[in-house]
Design an enzyme around this catalytic site. Sequence first.
Site, mmCIF file in Angstrom:
data_model
loop_
_atom_site.group_PDB
_atom_site.id
_atom_site.type_symbol
_atom_site.label_atom_id
_atom_site.label_comp_id
_atom_site.label_asym_id
_atom_site.label_seq_id
_atom_site.Cartn_x
_atom_site.Cartn_y
_atom_site.Cartn_z
ATOM 1 N N ASP A 106 -4.252 -12.985 8.135
ATOM 2 C CA ASP A 106 -3.378 -12.308 9.098
ATOM 3 C C ASP A 106 -3.165 -10.861 8.655
ATOM 4 O OD1 ASP A 106 -1.546 -12.432 6.975
ATOM 5 O OD2 ASP A 106 -0.388 -14.048 7.877
ATOM 6 N N ALA A 107 -2.249 -10.166 9.305
ATOM 7 C CA ALA A 107 -2.009 -8.752 9.002
ATOM 8 C C ALA A 107 -1.515 -8.526 7.572
ATOM 9 C CB ALA A 107 -1.007 -8.172 9.997
#
Length: 136
Positions: A14-15
């Site tokens: 994810d980010a």
Amino acid sequence: MFTYKTKIRLHDTDAAGIIFFANQFKIIHDAYEDLLEEHGWSFQRMLQKTNYFLPIVHAESDYLKPVRVGDKIEIAIKVGHIGNTSFSFEYTLKRGKTLIGRAKTVHVTIDQKTRQKIALPTAMRRALTQYQSATR
């Protein structure tokens, strides 16, 4: 026990650079597919040459440590339960010796046409038995 090794890719995260939770299921499913293929039950073969399929009807997962891009992990699979129409797999995910996650999937054998439960094929039952722990 069956083992599968992989490396965490950028698209798995994810980010924050940590594995996206749903991708743990993707990775254990890749391991599951390799286990089946080792015994001649690729999904392609099942769909084209058998009358059954093995959908997952329950899945659970624990995330115990962060997993990041570049981490090399190993997934160990053992059979938890074999019933008349179903079986379960238990997955242990490690980075080196560090336990990073656990998961479980429950699969039901269904007829491809009727989508009704059917008995687990004898050859598959025999193959799965070798992945049960001796204490069960």
